[in-house]
Design an enzyme around this catalytic site. Structure first.
Site, PDB file in Angstrom:
ATOM      1  N   GLY A 125      15.880 -10.086   0.607  1.00 19.30           N
ATOM      2  CA  GLY A 125      16.006 -11.289  -0.211  1.00 19.30           C
ATOM      3  C   GLY A 125      17.169 -12.143   0.245  1.00 19.30           C
TER       4      GLY A 125
ATOM      5  N   ASP B 206       5.503 -12.723   5.057  1.00 19.22           N
ATOM      6  CA  ASP B 206       4.519 -12.961   6.116  1.00 19.22           C
ATOM      7  C   ASP B 206       5.024 -14.018   7.094  1.00 19.22           C
ATOM      8  OD1 ASP B 206       3.048 -11.201   4.592  1.00 19.22           O
ATOM      9  OD2 ASP B 206       1.876 -12.788   3.631  1.00 19.22           O
TER      10      ASP B 206
ATOM     11  N   GLN C 171       0.806  -1.217   0.000  1.00 19.39           N
ATOM     12  CA  GLN C 171       0.000   0.000   0.000  1.00 19.39           C
ATOM     13  C   GLN C 171       0.846   1.276   0.000  1.00 19.39           C
ATOM     14  OE1 GLN C 171      -2.734  -0.311  -0.989  1.00 19.39           O
ATOM     15  NE2 GLN C 171      -4.218  -1.424   0.238  1.00 19.39           N
TER      16      GLN C 171
END
Length: 333
Positions: free
Chosen positions: A225, A257, A173
């Site tokens: 990453g 997550d 977002q």
């Protein structure tokens, strides 16, 4: 520690393109893109950032509260979450909109192109956190993860009004919010989560440097990453936590997550940011080895092996002690 996780609850449609997106993108025609990729597989999985984080916390023995909005098609998903220790009593069910949908294609380099249909998530802005905190007997931390933007702003504002610690996880977002709203989302956060691209975008959209952002949040965690996880705390040296290698990487949806679930669980056990990041990396490596954001298996033995292999026995010991004492860590799916 009682954690409420606010954010998206969705169904994921995951596809794999055997080639590379970059081979089909023409630099001189990026303003007129019209592409269709022939994919090899389609997997339909339950997901959504908040649900993914809450399920990971539940598997680690916590009983998080999930706060979000869904459609009437949620009932089977509710049963699954509850079976993993997630409290879904504060999930709002829309009478007219479907549960959100995430449609994602991953290429051979694990780059992703995705679309997200908000659906019932748009009603999350109607959820009031005060009754949630009251009914739960108090909240120690509220995670404000990607959601309807107005819901994110409301939940952050309510955390300040109610004196609740909150973790800011603006994620996807960031691109959809203006600078003043983004500053409202992060100012005063106990924790800030981003990946490296989001960190750069956050600085650009807020007009703040990394140092200025650090001065208004307690701890900033940036996943990078394969390069690891950057732990930053204002006035203290940065620390880079290496990743836990995955045995056979399969599909990256939901890695962030899973990382957040591990990190927050370790924080709830009273551990500091660096060991928390190590546990997060261990969960992320497990998630990378399966298709879908929730179908990784957890047990104390395999997590202990991952932690020892990546960080050594001494660094892993304090985490392992908590894992062994957590009866709910197991292989439920």
């Amino acid at each position: 520690m009682r954690i409420a996780v606010t954010g998206s609850i969705a169904t994921d449609h995951l596809m794999v393109f055997p080639g590379r997106f970059s081979d089909h993108l023409l630099a001189e025609q990026l303003d007129r893109v019209s592409l269709s990729f022939l994919v090899d597989t389609l997997e339909i999985r339950r997901g959504g950032v908040a649900a993914n984080i809450a399920l990971g916390l539940g598997r680690l023995g916590l009983n998080p509260l999930l706060v979000g909005a869904v459609g009437p098609d949620f009932e089977d998903y509710r049963v699954r979450l509850q079976s993993h220790g997630v409290d879904t009593a504060h999930v709002r069910v829309s009478a007219s909109r479907h549960t959100a949908r995430f449609v994602c294609t991953t290429d051979a380099d694990r780059n992703q192109i995705a679309s997200f249909y908000a659906g019932a998530m748009s009603e999350a802005r109607e959820i009031d956190l005060a009754p949630v905190a009251s009914l739960a007997g108090g909240l120690d931390l509220v995670v404000v993860s990607p959601n309807d933007p107005q819901a994110m702003l409301r939940h952050t504002r309510e955390c300040r009004e109610l004196g609740l610690d909150f973790a800011a996880d603006p994620g996807q977002q960031i691109a959809n919010l203006e600078g003043p709203d983004l500053r409202q989302l992060i100012d005063g956060a106990t924790l800030l989560f981003t990946n490296e691209y989001e960190a750069t975008l956050l600085c650009k959209h807020t007009g703040r440097s990394r140092e200025e952002i650090l001065s208004v949040v307690g701890t900033w965690i940036t996943t990078r990453g394969a390069e690891g996880v950057l732990v930053q705390r204002f006035g203290r040296p940065d620390e880079l936590v290496p990743v836990v290698p995955a045995a056979e990487p399969v599909e990256p949806t939901g890695l962030g997550d899973a990382f957040r679930a591990g990190f927050l669980a370790a924080v709830s056990w009273g551990l500091s940011a660096v060991p928390a990041a190590r546990l997060g990396c261990a969960l992320a490596s497990a998630a990378l080895e399966v298709v879908g954001p929730q179908d990784y298996r957890l047990d104390s033995e395999s997590l202990s092996t991952r932690l020892r292999g990546a960080y050594g026995a001494a660094a892993a010991e304090e985490l392992i002690a908590h894992l062994i004492g957590t009866s709910q860590v197991g292989g439920r799916r």
